[in-house]
Scaffold this active site. Structure first.
Site, PDB file in Angstrom:
ATOM      1  N   CYS A   1      49.284  -5.047   9.815  1.00 38.12           N
ATOM      2  CA  CYS A   1      49.593  -5.110   8.378  1.00 38.12           C
ATOM      3  C   CYS A   1      48.539  -5.947   7.649  1.00 38.12           C
ATOM      4  CB  CYS A   1      50.977  -5.722   8.177  1.00 38.12           C
ATOM      5  SG  CYS A   1      51.356  -5.980   6.439  1.00 38.12           S
TER       6      CYS A   1
HETATM    7  N1  MHO Z   1      56.824  -3.959   7.355  1.00 35.19           N
HETATM    8  C1  MHO Z   1      56.001  -4.539   6.365  1.00 35.19           C
HETATM    9  C2  MHO Z   1      54.766  -3.742   6.204  1.00 35.19           C
HETATM   10  C3  MHO Z   1      53.937  -3.993   5.032  1.00 35.19           C
HETATM   11  S1  MHO Z   1      52.376  -3.681   5.362  1.00 35.19           S
HETATM   12  C4  MHO Z   1      51.528  -3.633   3.967  1.00 35.19           C
HETATM   13  C5  MHO Z   1      56.802  -4.699   5.109  1.00 35.19           C
HETATM   14  O1  MHO Z   1      57.074  -3.733   4.399  1.00 35.19           O
HETATM   15  O2  MHO Z   1      57.173  -5.827   4.866  1.00 35.19           O
HETATM   16  O3  MHO Z   1      52.222  -2.458   6.060  1.00 35.19           O
END
Ligand code: MHO
Length: 200
Positions: free
Chosen positions: A27
């Protein structure tokens, strides 16, 4: 102090010549902040790369991967040092299944590629390495919403950028914003204007 003037002044003092480096490390919010904290990292931005589908977005990412792109001052930081940070920030022997979060090291010049080769030679087991190593970078910026994500909702900071006359793109490209984003994410940041930075 974090005022429109300190921000503008900090941004004005940035080095003329920078180089870029791009990494997929899961991420992209995390490495945006952790790399932003490093001395010599001048600008950060997040986006999508490593795939073939045209015009990736967060909603329709296709076969692309979330990546962070850094502009660094080559007088202060070498690509090899960035490789150290990048390999410390992920497990090079385990690749997430989801392509969106895969580990990729991009090299954009022959010099970077040679530094990567020596780094791997000296530090890692090539046979077991799962991190993707790619030379063709086509980078698509992520939505403003994802840039400097830790500043999101921090009105006492974003107001200062607004007062300084910065729009979304200016803030994304602002060296001061990269440092502030790292700071509010809890990273140690060695920048004078943050010394007496407090929530107003
Ligand atoms: N599971 C994370 C991913 C964000 S990232 C920009 C969230 O949505 O908090 O992929």
């Amino acid at each position: 102090m974090c005022t429109p003037t300190t921000i503008r002044e900090y941004d004005r003092q940035t080095p003329e010549e920078t180089k870029t480096a791009t990494f997929g490390l899961g991420c992209f919010w995390g490495p945006d902040a952790s790399f932003g904290a490093r001395s010599g990292v001048v600008r950060t931005r997040v986006g999508y790369a490593g795939g073939t589908k045209p015009d990736p977005t967060y909603e329709v990412i296709g076969d692309h991967t979330e990546v962070v792109q850094l502009e660094y001052d080559p007088d202060q930081l070498s690509f090899t040092e960035l490789l150290e940070y990048a390999f410390d920030a992920h497990d090079p022997y385990h690749q997430p299944n989801k392509r969106q979060y895969q580990h990729i090291v991009f090299t954009e010049t022959t010099a970077q590629h040679e530094q990567l080769e020596s780094y791997l030679e000296a530090n890692l087991d090539r046979e077991r390495l799962t991190t993707r190593l790619e030379r063709d970078l086509e980078f698509t910026l992520a939505e403003p919403y994802h840039q400097k994500f830790n500043l999101r909702g921090k009105r006492w900071i974003t107001d200062v950028f607004e007062k300084a006359g910065y729009d979304d793109a200016d803030r994304r490209e602002s060296p001061a914003a990269a440092k502030l984003n790292a700071h509010v994410a809890g990273h140690e940041v060695d920048v004078a204007f943050l010394d007496d930075f407090e929530r107003a």
